[in-house]
Scaffold this active site. Structure first.
Site, PDB file in Angstrom:
ATOM      1  N   SER A 141       0.667  -1.113  -0.166  1.00 53.74           N
ATOM      2  CA  SER A 141      -0.122  -0.064  -0.046  1.00 53.74           C
ATOM      3  C   SER A 141       0.893   1.430   0.048  1.00 53.74           C
ATOM      4  O   SER A 141       2.041   1.219   0.352  1.00 53.74           O
ATOM      5  CB  SER A 141      -0.804   0.026   1.319  1.00 53.74           C
ATOM      6  OG  SER A 141      -1.767   1.134   1.176  1.00 53.74           O
ATOM      7  N   TYR A 155      -2.313  -1.214  10.444  1.00 52.25           N
ATOM      8  CA  TYR A 155      -2.361  -1.349   8.961  1.00 52.25           C
ATOM      9  C   TYR A 155      -1.190  -0.965   8.295  1.00 52.25           C
ATOM     10  O   TYR A 155      -0.259  -1.619   7.396  1.00 52.25           O
ATOM     11  CB  TYR A 155      -3.550  -0.643   8.393  1.00 52.25           C
ATOM     12  CG  TYR A 155      -3.724  -0.860   6.746  1.00 52.25           C
ATOM     13  CD1 TYR A 155      -4.185  -2.136   6.320  1.00 52.25           C
ATOM     14  CD2 TYR A 155      -3.537   0.312   5.854  1.00 52.25           C
ATOM     15  CE1 TYR A 155      -4.269  -2.207   4.915  1.00 52.25           C
ATOM     16  CE2 TYR A 155      -3.360   0.025   4.511  1.00 52.25           C
ATOM     17  CZ  TYR A 155      -3.847  -1.218   4.110  1.00 52.25           C
ATOM     18  OH  TYR A 155      -4.159  -1.297   2.725  1.00 52.25           O
TER      19      TYR A 155
END
Length: 263
Positions: A141, A155
């Site tokens: 990401s 995350y």
């Protein structure tokens, strides 16, 4: 012939979102598919793609459990014979302030986003090494390695780790004919993005998605199929000299120095 014709791809977390998009694109490019997910929904996608003439096998497994993954990979190889491409897509995101986040929620990210990737790769890689040929696509990401958002510490931690794993595996197994590359998406219109929006504003989650889009230079969220096309490129011979790379697909969201009201 498609760019993936004759290749067999194992895609994790394929029942929805980016994983589903990758599966649909890979099918269009001629790949034989092994779709791995913990959800029963994976059978529906496999049946749909199979009904359209694509070779597609669904296997259920919990990526957190290495024995479960090994059994699923063994079942898949009984059907398809080999795995040429691995797409480590399965992942989760729960919002939570660092000091308030429980150990359970912290470990939820680590167990799926890091250990899960480790487990599936460890189950698939040995046979790729024997054949001296394999392509591994990791789903990282922009969050974690490039940018950060409040409430996404766990995350971010897990996705930054995937960048390190990608580079390490690329170096360690280059001489074995294995290429390993990472995709770093920005915001993509998926059930995960919609879940983040609901957690941020339960009363009006759509407004959160609208604000996300406004902060992106291209003024929209990505479509999962667009990420799928990037994954297909990295899994194909078109990217034969790429390994250990981070491939950002974010509509330019990491470009501005700060969010602006525009001019």
């Amino acid at each position: 012939m498609g760019k993936l014709t004759g290749k067999t791809a194992l895609i994790t977390g394929a029942s929805q979102g980016i994983g589903e998009g990758i599966a649909r694109v890979f099918a269009r490019h001629g790949a034989n598919l092994i779709l791995l997910d913990i959800s029963d929904e994976i059978e529906k996608l496999a049946d749909e793609l199979g009904g359209r003439g694509h070779r597609c096998t669904a296997v259920k497994a919990d990526v957190r459990d290495f024995a479960s993954v090994q059994a699923a990979v063994a079942r898949a190889k009984e059907t398809e014979g080999r795995i040429d491409i691995l797409v480590n897509n399965a992942g989760v995101c729960r919002l939570g302030n660092f000091l308030d986040m429980s150990e359970e929620d912290r470990d939820f990210h680590i167990d799926i986003n890091i250990k899960g990737v480790w487990n599936v790769t460890k189950a698939v890689l040995p046979e790729m090494i024997k054949r001296k040929d394999g392509r591994i696509v990791m789903m990282s990401s922009v969050t974690g390695d490039m940018v950060a958002d409040p409430g996404e510490t766990a995350y971010a931690l897990s996705k930054a780790a995937i960048v390190g794993l990608t580079k390490s595996l690329a170096v360690e197994y280059a001489q074995s004919g294995i290429r390993v590359n990472a995709i770093c998406p920005g915001y993509v219109r998926t059930p995960m993005a919609e879940s983040i929006a609901r957690q941020s504003n339960p009363d009006d989650p759509e407004s959160v998605l609208t604000e996300m889009a406004k902060a992106i230079p291209l003024r929209r969220l990505a479509d999962p199929l667009e990420v799928g096309e990037l994954a297909a490129f990295l899994a194909s011979d078109e990217s034969s000299y790429l390994t250990g790379t981070q491939n950002v697909i974010d509509g330019g969201s990491t470009l501005p120095e700060s969010v602006s009201v525009g001019v």
